[in-house]
Write a protein that holds these residues in place. Structure first.
Motif, PDB file in Angstrom:
ATOM      1  N   TYR A  37     -38.713  16.635 -40.564  1.00  0.00           N
ATOM      2  CA  TYR A  37     -38.859  17.930 -39.940  1.00  0.00           C
ATOM      3  C   TYR A  37     -40.349  18.230 -39.872  1.00  0.00           C
ATOM      4  N   ARG A  38     -40.712  19.210 -39.057  1.00  0.00           N
ATOM      5  CA  ARG A  38     -42.115  19.604 -39.004  1.00  0.00           C
ATOM      6  C   ARG A  38     -42.216  21.120 -38.893  1.00  0.00           C
ATOM      7  N   GLN A  39     -43.375  21.617 -39.286  1.00  0.00           N
ATOM      8  CA  GLN A  39     -43.574  23.062 -39.291  1.00  0.00           C
ATOM      9  C   GLN A  39     -45.033  23.382 -39.018  1.00  0.00           C
ATOM     10  N   THR A  40     -45.244  24.413 -38.183  1.00  0.00           N
ATOM     11  CA  THR A  40     -46.570  24.946 -37.937  1.00  0.00           C
ATOM     12  C   THR A  40     -46.581  26.396 -38.436  1.00  0.00           C
ATOM     13  N   LYS A  43     -44.050  29.512 -37.654  1.00  0.00           N
ATOM     14  CA  LYS A  43     -42.850  29.023 -36.969  1.00  0.00           C
ATOM     15  C   LYS A  43     -41.863  28.442 -37.965  1.00  0.00           C
ATOM     16  N   GLN A  44     -40.602  28.390 -37.535  1.00  0.00           N
ATOM     17  CA  GLN A  44     -39.576  27.789 -38.377  1.00  0.00           C
ATOM     18  C   GLN A  44     -39.721  26.278 -38.388  1.00  0.00           C
ATOM     19  N   ARG A  45     -39.261  25.707 -39.477  1.00  0.00           N
ATOM     20  CA  ARG A  45     -39.247  24.254 -39.570  1.00  0.00           C
ATOM     21  C   ARG A  45     -38.258  23.713 -38.531  1.00  0.00           C
ATOM     22  N   GLU A  46     -38.659  22.678 -37.817  1.00  0.00           N
ATOM     23  CA  GLU A  46     -37.796  22.143 -36.761  1.00  0.00           C
ATOM     24  C   GLU A  46     -37.510  20.667 -36.974  1.00  0.00           C
ATOM     25  N   ALA A  91     -48.725  19.401 -36.854  1.00  0.00           N
ATOM     26  CA  ALA A  91     -47.851  20.127 -37.784  1.00  0.00           C
ATOM     27  C   ALA A  91     -47.900  19.454 -39.146  1.00  0.00           C
ATOM     28  N   TYR A  93     -45.539  17.570 -41.533  1.00  0.00           N
ATOM     29  CA  TYR A  93     -44.288  16.828 -41.411  1.00  0.00           C
ATOM     30  C   TYR A  93     -43.669  16.661 -42.801  1.00  0.00           C
ATOM     31  N   TYR A  94     -42.414  17.052 -42.899  1.00  0.00           N
ATOM     32  CA  TYR A  94     -41.691  17.009 -44.162  1.00  0.00           C
ATOM     33  C   TYR A  94     -40.575  15.979 -44.105  1.00  0.00           C
ATOM     34  N   TRP A 112     -36.520  17.832 -50.285  1.00  0.00           N
ATOM     35  CA  TRP A 112     -37.704  17.855 -49.422  1.00  0.00           C
ATOM     36  C   TRP A 112     -38.897  17.233 -50.113  1.00  0.00           C
TER      37      TRP A 112
END
Length: 122
Positions: A37-40, A43-46, A91, A93-94, A112
């Motif tokens: 997943y990624r997050q900026t 913003k929500q994690r996508e 972003a 990245y998780y 995670w």
């Protein structure tokens, strides 16, 4: 419990490539999926991509055709090959792993990693 450690982030120019890795340890027999997943900020994690034990994969719409997820089950590792990178891919990245305990009762867990920064800029 499952522990996840990511590696491979960094900075790259638009159009470049990066490969992320995530190694799992601990109760790896409970894992049924691994992905990214990624997050900026703000913003929500996508979802970027996820791969189930049976091989089914899912990709976020924005990365289809550019990113490829793979798993090495012997090494309990998941990879994300990122090609044709764009500034919009910047972003954290998780790595994510889905775990299940059949109990009873059945319980599902989400694990995670700490995240790795990917920056795409000229």
């Amino acid at each position: 419990q499952v522990q996840l450690v990511e590696s491979g982030g960094g900075s790259v120019h638009p159009g470049g490539s990066l490969r992320l890795s995530c190694a799992a340890s601990g109760s790896i027999s409970s894992i049924y999926s691994m992905g990214w997943y990624r997050q900026t900020p703000g913003k929500q994690r996508e979802l970027v991509a996820t791969k189930l034990n049976g091989g089914t994969t899912h990709y976020g719409d924005s990365v289809k055709g550019r990113f490829t997820i793979s798993r090495d089950n012997a090494k309990s590792t998941v990879y994300l090959q990122m090609n044709s990178l764009k500034p919009g891919d910047t972003a954290v990245y998780y790595c994510d792993a889905g775990g299940v305990d059949y109990g009873p009762p059945l319980e599902v867990y989400d694990y995670w990693g700490r995240g790795t920064q990917v920056t795409v800029s000229s």
